[in-house]
Scaffold this motif. Structure first.
Motif, mmCIF file in Angstrom:
data_model
loop_
_atom_site.group_PDB
_atom_site.id
_atom_site.type_symbol
_atom_site.label_atom_id
_atom_site.label_comp_id
_atom_site.label_asym_id
_atom_site.label_seq_id
_atom_site.Cartn_x
_atom_site.Cartn_y
_atom_site.Cartn_z
ATOM 1 N N ILE A 137 0.863 -1.168 0.000
ATOM 2 C CA ILE A 137 0.000 0.000 0.000
ATOM 3 C C ILE A 137 0.906 1.226 0.000
ATOM 4 O O ILE A 137 1.675 1.440 0.933
ATOM 5 C CB ILE A 137 -0.912 0.026 1.231
ATOM 6 N N GLU A 138 0.843 2.030 -1.064
ATOM 7 C CA GLU A 138 1.681 3.219 -1.180
ATOM 8 C C GLU A 138 0.900 4.432 -0.687
ATOM 9 O O GLU A 138 -0.146 4.769 -1.230
ATOM 10 C CB GLU A 138 2.110 3.430 -2.634
ATOM 11 N N LEU A 139 1.412 5.090 0.356
ATOM 12 C CA LEU A 139 0.836 6.320 0.858
ATOM 13 C C LEU A 139 1.890 7.420 0.753
ATOM 14 O O LEU A 139 3.057 7.170 0.475
ATOM 15 C CB LEU A 139 0.384 6.154 2.309
ATOM 16 N N ARG A 140 1.469 8.651 0.976
ATOM 17 C CA ARG A 140 2.398 9.779 0.863
ATOM 18 C C ARG A 140 3.568 9.632 1.816
ATOM 19 O O ARG A 140 4.717 9.872 1.451
ATOM 20 C CB ARG A 140 1.650 11.090 1.152
ATOM 21 N N SER A 141 3.298 9.210 3.040
ATOM 22 C CA SER A 141 4.342 9.206 4.063
ATOM 23 C C SER A 141 4.793 7.812 4.467
ATOM 24 O O SER A 141 5.613 7.678 5.356
ATOM 25 C CB SER A 141 3.840 9.948 5.309
ATOM 26 N N ALA A 142 4.266 6.785 3.833
ATOM 27 C CA ALA A 142 4.670 5.431 4.219
ATOM 28 C C ALA A 142 4.350 4.443 3.114
ATOM 29 O O ALA A 142 3.443 4.654 2.307
ATOM 30 C CB ALA A 142 3.969 5.023 5.501
ATOM 31 N N ARG A 143 5.107 3.368 3.085
ATOM 32 C CA ARG A 143 4.808 2.220 2.238
ATOM 33 C C ARG A 143 4.514 1.064 3.185
ATOM 34 O O ARG A 143 5.364 0.673 3.993
ATOM 35 C CB ARG A 143 5.986 1.883 1.333
ATOM 36 N N LEU A 144 3.326 0.508 3.097
ATOM 37 C CA LEU A 144 2.889 -0.530 4.014
ATOM 38 C C LEU A 144 2.757 -1.862 3.274
ATOM 39 O O LEU A 144 2.168 -1.921 2.197
ATOM 40 C CB LEU A 144 1.545 -0.156 4.647
ATOM 41 N N THR A 145 3.291 -2.914 3.868
ATOM 42 C CA THR A 145 3.226 -4.237 3.269
ATOM 43 C C THR A 145 2.345 -5.135 4.131
ATOM 44 O O THR A 145 2.573 -5.274 5.335
ATOM 45 C CB THR A 145 4.623 -4.862 3.155
ATOM 46 N N VAL A 146 1.344 -5.742 3.513
ATOM 47 C CA VAL A 146 0.444 -6.641 4.238
ATOM 48 C C VAL A 146 1.210 -7.913 4.592
ATOM 49 O O VAL A 146 1.754 -8.589 3.727
ATOM 50 C CB VAL A 146 -0.794 -6.988 3.388
ATOM 51 N N SER A 147 1.259 -8.229 5.888
ATOM 52 C CA SER A 147 2.061 -9.366 6.332
ATOM 53 C C SER A 147 1.242 -10.626 6.566
ATOM 54 O O SER A 147 1.796 -11.701 6.742
ATOM 55 C CB SER A 147 2.819 -9.016 7.615
ATOM 56 N N GLU A 148 -0.068 -10.502 6.618
ATOM 57 C CA GLU A 148 -0.900 -11.692 6.805
ATOM 58 C C GLU A 148 -2.287 -11.403 6.259
ATOM 59 O O GLU A 148 -2.653 -10.264 5.997
ATOM 60 C CB GLU A 148 -0.989 -12.081 8.281
ATOM 61 N N ASP A 149 -3.046 -12.460 6.049
ATOM 62 C CA ASP A 149 -4.414 -12.282 5.567
ATOM 63 C C ASP A 149 -5.239 -11.525 6.590
ATOM 64 O O ASP A 149 -5.054 -11.711 7.796
ATOM 65 C CB ASP A 149 -5.081 -13.649 5.339
ATOM 66 N N PRO A 150 -6.176 -10.695 6.122
ATOM 67 C CA PRO A 150 -7.130 -10.128 7.073
ATOM 68 C C PRO A 150 -7.809 -11.259 7.841
ATOM 69 O O PRO A 150 -8.109 -12.306 7.284
ATOM 70 C CB PRO A 150 -8.130 -9.394 6.173
ATOM 71 N N ALA A 151 -8.002 -11.051 9.130
ATOM 72 C CA ALA A 151 -8.548 -12.099 9.980
ATOM 73 C C ALA A 151 -9.878 -11.683 10.572
ATOM 74 O O ALA A 151 -10.090 -10.507 10.898
ATOM 75 C CB ALA A 151 -7.564 -12.438 11.104
ATOM 76 N N ALA A 152 -10.772 -12.644 10.696
ATOM 77 C CA ALA A 152 -12.025 -12.422 11.402
ATOM 78 C C ALA A 152 -11.800 -12.734 12.873
ATOM 79 O O ALA A 152 -11.324 -13.817 13.220
ATOM 80 C CB ALA A 152 -13.114 -13.328 10.840
ATOM 81 N N VAL A 153 -12.101 -11.773 13.737
ATOM 82 C CA VAL A 153 -12.019 -11.976 15.177
ATOM 83 C C VAL A 153 -13.449 -12.217 15.659
ATOM 84 O O VAL A 153 -14.328 -11.374 15.463
ATOM 85 C CB VAL A 153 -11.408 -10.756 15.884
ATOM 86 N N GLU A 154 -13.696 -13.376 16.269
ATOM 87 C CA GLU A 154 -15.050 -13.747 16.685
ATOM 88 C C GLU A 154 -15.038 -14.149 18.156
ATOM 89 O O GLU A 154 -14.069 -14.737 18.641
ATOM 90 C CB GLU A 154 -15.575 -14.896 15.815
ATOM 91 N N VAL A 155 -16.114 -13.808 18.851
ATOM 92 C CA VAL A 155 -16.219 -14.113 20.271
ATOM 93 C C VAL A 155 -17.518 -14.865 20.541
ATOM 94 O O VAL A 155 -18.435 -14.894 19.721
ATOM 95 C CB VAL A 155 -16.163 -12.830 21.131
ATOM 96 N N LEU A 156 -17.568 -15.466 21.721
ATOM 97 C CA LEU A 156 -18.717 -16.277 22.128
ATOM 98 C C LEU A 156 -19.003 -16.012 23.591
ATOM 99 O O LEU A 156 -18.083 -15.782 24.385
ATOM 100 C CB LEU A 156 -18.396 -17.748 21.886
ATOM 101 N N ASP A 157 -20.275 -16.017 23.978
ATOM 102 C CA ASP A 157 -20.618 -15.937 25.401
ATOM 103 C C ASP A 157 -21.832 -16.804 25.687
ATOM 104 O O ASP A 157 -22.297 -17.561 24.817
ATOM 105 C CB ASP A 157 -20.810 -14.489 25.858
ATOM 106 N N GLU A 158 -22.361 -16.704 26.907
ATOM 107 C CA GLU A 158 -23.483 -17.565 27.311
ATOM 108 C C GLU A 158 -24.724 -17.332 26.463
ATOM 109 O O GLU A 158 -25.582 -18.212 26.356
ATOM 110 C CB GLU A 158 -23.822 -17.334 28.783
ATOM 111 N N CYS A 159 -24.821 -16.157 25.852
ATOM 112 C CA CYS A 159 -25.999 -15.847 25.049
ATOM 113 C C CYS A 159 -25.931 -16.453 23.647
ATOM 114 O O CYS A 159 -26.965 -16.615 23.000
ATOM 115 C CB CYS A 159 -26.172 -14.336 24.933
#
Length: 251
Positions: A85-107
């Protein structure tokens, strides 16, 4: 879910981060790694916007509003590892796949499933080795096999361990759980059985089970859904490969 606020606090506390950073739109911050290479860690909740995870050792990327919006758009996509990802002030490299964060509770937890095989709690090392030799080293590591896990639940079929659920040491009230199933015994109910039994233990101990799954891993996400996990956030990790004119964050 009744546990969303607790999950937010648990994400924020170990990072020294105000809960507000995890609730509202914020400009990206970065976290320094051991080799001094900065990394941007983000997650998006409910398509509201970019949420970044600050830490005590951070720098300012100096992103302008247009660049922030561009980064928000990137986090909503299923960016592939290695993309840049090229931005004006930084070049960012994706290091892993986007991840789904999921939670569970008593409900949200599903009813107790019909048990496939015989469940064994906290199996011995020699029992764990039955499954370790049946999967790749990568699968064993990612599935929690090498964890110093406080609790595990396994499933035996014919006296052989065919599935294993492990839990990481909790952070705040969040406890990440992982599942590993022998390739020959997948889609037979073993993964669901061990995962359900483990999350029940985690809930009884007062913690909130959480899973982190690749967005494209539909099988793992389907398994988590059958047990009662629901989407909480999406996360993305981007390494900063070049930063122009950064300034230290104020303390």
């Amino acid at each position: 879910m009744r546990s969303v606020a607790d999950a937010l606090r648990s994400c924020a506390m170990p990072l020294g981060c105000p809960v507000g950073f995890l609730e509202r739109h914020r400009v990206a911050t970065v976290q320094r790694l051991g080799d001094d290479q900065p990394v941007v860690r983000t997650f998006v909740r409910d398509e509201v916007g970019l949420v970044s995870i600050p830490c005590r050792d951070e720098i300012d990327l100096g992103l302008d509003p247009a660049e922030v919006q561009e980064l928000i758009a990137i986090t909503r996509l299923e960016a592939s590892p290695g993309s840049v990802i090229e931005l004006r002030s930084a070049r960012l490299t994706v290091s892993e796949d986007p991840a789904a964060v999921e939670v569970l509770d008593e409900c949200t937890i599903a009813p107790v499933p019909r048990v496939a095989g015989m469940l064994v709690f906290d199996p011995r090392r020699d029992v764990l080795d039955m499954l370790r030799h049946d999967v790749s080293p990568l699968e064993w590591n990612e599935g929690g096999g090498n964890l110093d896990s406080p609790h595990r639940v396994g499933a035996l079929q014919g006296g052989v361990l065919v599935a294993l659920a492990s839990v990481d040491a909790p952070q705040g009230r969040l406890a990440r759980v992982r599942v590993l199933v022998s390739p020959q015994h997948r889609r037979m109910g073993y993964g669901r059985a061990v995962l359900h039994a483990l999350v029940r233990q985690v809930l009884k101990q007062g913690f909130i089970p959480v899973v982190r799954l690749a967005m494209g891993d539909l099988a793992a996400r389907a398994l988590a859904s059958t047990v009662g996990f629901v989407a909480f956030a999406r996360s993305l990790t981007l390494h900063v490969t070049r930063v122009d004119a950064v300034t230290p964050a104020e303390t």
